[in-house]
Design a protein around this motif. Structure first.
Motif, PDB file in Angstrom:
ATOM      1  N   LYS A 170     -36.021   2.599  36.359  1.00 45.56           N
ATOM      2  CA  LYS A 170     -34.905   3.514  36.517  1.00 45.56           C
ATOM      3  C   LYS A 170     -35.140   5.323  37.560  1.00 45.56           C
ATOM      4  O   LYS A 170     -35.722   5.637  36.533  1.00 45.56           O
ATOM      5  CB  LYS A 170     -34.556   3.924  34.677  1.00 45.56           C
ATOM      6  CG  LYS A 170     -33.747   5.148  34.734  1.00 45.56           C
ATOM      7  CD  LYS A 170     -33.605   5.330  33.069  1.00 45.56           C
ATOM      8  CE  LYS A 170     -32.304   5.511  32.629  1.00 45.56           C
ATOM      9  NZ  LYS A 170     -32.365   6.351  31.372  1.00 45.56           N
ATOM     10  N   ALA A 222     -40.927   4.313  34.255  1.00 46.27           N
ATOM     11  CA  ALA A 222     -39.297   4.125  35.274  1.00 46.27           C
ATOM     12  C   ALA A 222     -39.301   2.217  34.764  1.00 46.27           C
ATOM     13  O   ALA A 222     -38.005   2.075  34.684  1.00 46.27           O
ATOM     14  CB  ALA A 222     -39.510   4.761  36.032  1.00 46.27           C
ATOM     15  N   ASP A 279     -38.625   1.772  31.693  1.00 44.91           N
ATOM     16  CA  ASP A 279     -37.773   1.659  30.980  1.00 44.91           C
ATOM     17  C   ASP A 279     -36.229   1.051  31.516  1.00 44.91           C
ATOM     18  O   ASP A 279     -35.233   0.852  30.719  1.00 44.91           O
ATOM     19  CB  ASP A 279     -37.004   3.519  31.655  1.00 44.91           C
ATOM     20  CG  ASP A 279     -37.960   4.200  31.332  1.00 44.91           C
ATOM     21  OD1 ASP A 279     -39.243   3.914  30.079  1.00 44.91           O
ATOM     22  OD2 ASP A 279     -38.233   5.554  31.623  1.00 44.91           O
ATOM     23  N   TYR A 280     -36.653  -0.103  32.384  1.00 46.73           N
ATOM     24  CA  TYR A 280     -35.816  -0.840  32.403  1.00 46.73           C
ATOM     25  C   TYR A 280     -36.297  -2.670  32.020  1.00 46.73           C
ATOM     26  O   TYR A 280     -36.305  -3.330  33.024  1.00 46.73           O
ATOM     27  CB  TYR A 280     -35.408  -1.012  33.908  1.00 46.73           C
ATOM     28  CG  TYR A 280     -33.991   0.015  34.597  1.00 46.73           C
ATOM     29  CD1 TYR A 280     -33.435   0.734  33.045  1.00 46.73           C
ATOM     30  CD2 TYR A 280     -33.779   1.083  35.355  1.00 46.73           C
ATOM     31  CE1 TYR A 280     -32.115   1.664  33.610  1.00 46.73           C
ATOM     32  CE2 TYR A 280     -32.767   1.599  35.698  1.00 46.73           C
ATOM     33  CZ  TYR A 280     -31.775   2.168  34.479  1.00 46.73           C
ATOM     34  OH  TYR A 280     -30.853   3.129  34.951  1.00 46.73           O
ATOM     35  N   TYR A 284     -27.862   6.612  31.300  1.00 45.92           N
ATOM     36  CA  TYR A 284     -28.151   5.462  31.454  1.00 45.92           C
ATOM     37  C   TYR A 284     -28.679   4.469  32.744  1.00 45.92           C
ATOM     38  O   TYR A 284     -29.195   4.220  32.724  1.00 45.92           O
ATOM     39  CB  TYR A 284     -26.992   4.020  30.731  1.00 45.92           C
ATOM     40  CG  TYR A 284     -27.160   4.487  28.746  1.00 45.92           C
ATOM     41  CD1 TYR A 284     -28.937   4.235  28.369  1.00 45.92           C
ATOM     42  CD2 TYR A 284     -25.827   4.677  28.973  1.00 45.92           C
ATOM     43  CE1 TYR A 284     -27.655   5.053  27.346  1.00 45.92           C
ATOM     44  CE2 TYR A 284     -26.289   4.687  27.501  1.00 45.92           C
ATOM     45  CZ  TYR A 284     -27.136   5.240  26.853  1.00 45.92           C
ATOM     46  OH  TYR A 284     -26.493   5.104  25.560  1.00 45.92           O
ATOM     47  N   GLY A 285     -27.801   5.471  34.071  1.00 50.88           N
ATOM     48  CA  GLY A 285     -28.076   5.187  35.141  1.00 50.88           C
ATOM     49  C   GLY A 285     -27.026   3.827  35.645  1.00 50.88           C
ATOM     50  O   GLY A 285     -27.879   2.794  36.262  1.00 50.88           O
TER      51      GLY A 285
END
Ligand code: AMP
Length: 394
Positions: free
Chosen positions: A98, A113, A116-117, A173-174
């Motif tokens: 992310k 990161a 996170d995904y 949230y990207g």
């Protein structure tokens, strides 16, 4: 500089040690069935041609797998380097993190990161996180570089990335189209540049267990058929590809659980789901030749998806100079190449049937002299792409 490239699967590890610059492979290695007592270990010295394959090995962790490989690399008789400290960088074919979409040193922040995904790329981020953390311990002080599969696609214009969703979902949230298979498509751009002096307008079709098309203009990616997750775009071996988001709330309302739906989308869909025969195109082609209608439908639907994106990218690029096939299916299935090229002859594509039927491990042109568009088969070499990007990383 010695650069080790590491490709991590859910139960496998693949290595290649490169001497950079110069793209020279010194040694490769593979561990299959990591985590078991019947693991298979392979090592090959590319300089001398020495290879060894050991079966029924107890390799219970990624750390153990890499330790074994490092022992082979430094072996006095069959090794290629005197000591492990010769390795200056390790490059990983990481997938998604992310907020980090390019090429990054794998710091604690970047690993967080990726965490996170985890839910967006569970089959990829989980094994990579575990392997990277273990390799950090086995090779302390060595720079670990993540060449994210999104990196080649950071040049895709924003208008092609944004979904028609509430803008806050993108900001918070990207959620956007990411694009994947960057190492493969980036390598295709490199080969076209080396062999033709540039990419011009090119479409790269990476067709394997998972597949994607990439529109390349003057060396950079301007579109890719993957969206936010790897479940999108073309029909894959087991994954569904592009679908309608409203199928999910509908199935939930019918009583299916989230687990059942994700399993259907990740493992029971794609070529396997349609054909009911196999997730391997070779088996499906044999079944279709024997009259299996669902197998034939799977092949036709698979090719229809490729043709759809070739048409879209032809329009986006404003013309086409090169159409490239790569990956296990792209390199080996003359049938898929024939069906795709046969559907777009009005783009000036003329396949040479004889060249299409031939097999070779080299990059080659399979279009006829009269074809306006050059059609290529280029063997995938993602590891070399990763080695180059890892070496260049500053
Ligand atoms: P990859 O993920 O790039 O290693 O591609 C693996 C896939 O390539 C397999 O699952 C097969 O579906 C496909 N494949 C390999 N060889 C052939 C072949 N001779 N004909 C058709 N498909 C093939």
């Amino acid at each position: 500089m010695k650069v080790l490239v590491c490709n991590v699967g859910s139960t496998s590890l693949k290595f290649k040690l490169f001497d950079m610059p110069g793209d020279k492979v010194l040694a490769d290695g593979k561990v299959e069935r990591v985590g078991r007592t019947d693991a298979i270990f392979h090592y090959g010295n590319r300089e001398t041609g020495y290879t060894i394959q050991l079966e029924n090995q107890s390799i219970l962790s990624y750390a153990e797998g890499i330790r074994r490989y490092l022992n082979c690399l430094t072996d006095p008789e069959h090794g290629v380097i005197p000591q492990v400290s010769e390795i200056e960088r390790v490059g990983f074919k990481t997938v998604l993190a992310k907020g980090f979409y390019g090429i990054h040193e794998l710091t604690a922040e970047v690993l967080q990161a990726m965490e996170d995904y985890l839910i967006v790329a569970p089959a990829h981020n989980g094994p990579y996180l575990e392997a990277i953390r273990q390799i950090q311990q086995v090779l302390p002080g060595v720079k670990l570089v993540g060449v994210f599969e999104t990196a080649f696609h950071t040049t895709i214009p924003q208008a092609r990335r944004i979904y028609g969703i509430p803008y806050e979902w993108y900001e918070e949230y990207g959620i956007q189209r990411m694009g994947y298979h960057g190492a493969s498509h980036g390598y295709i751009a490199d080969v076209l540049t080396e062999q033709s002096g540039g990419t011009g307008n090119a479409i790269s079709c990476h067709l394997g267990g998972s597949g994607s098309l990439c529109a390349i203009q003057n060396g950079v990616s301007v579109d890719n058929s993957f969206g936010f997750s790897l479940q999108t775009g073309l029909i894959h071996a087991n994954r569904i590809g592009d679908t309608d988001a409203y199928i999910i709330p509908y199935l939930l309302a019918q009583g299916k659980s989230v687990e059942e739906i994700t399993k259907g989308m990740d493992k029971q869909g794609g070529l396997l789901g349609i054909s009911g025969v196999s997730n391997d195109l070779r088996d499906i082609q044999i079944a279709a030749e024997g009259g299996n209608e669902r197998a034939q439908l799977a092949i036709d639907a698979y090719c229809a998806g490729i043709i759809h994106y070739v048409g879209a990218y032809y329009a986006e690029l404003g013309g086409l100079d090169h159409l490239v096939f790569t990956g296990g299916i792209g390199e080996n299935s003359s049938l898929v190449r024939e069906k795709v090229c046969g559907a777009v002859t009005h783009f000036g594509i003329v396949l040479d049937a004889q060249k299409n039927a031939q097999r070779s491990a080299q990059a080659r042109i399979i279009s006829a002299e009269a074809s306006k568009v050059k059609v290529w088969v280029i063997p995938a070499n993602e590891e070399l792409g990763i080695a180059r990007r890892t070496y260049e990383y500053r």
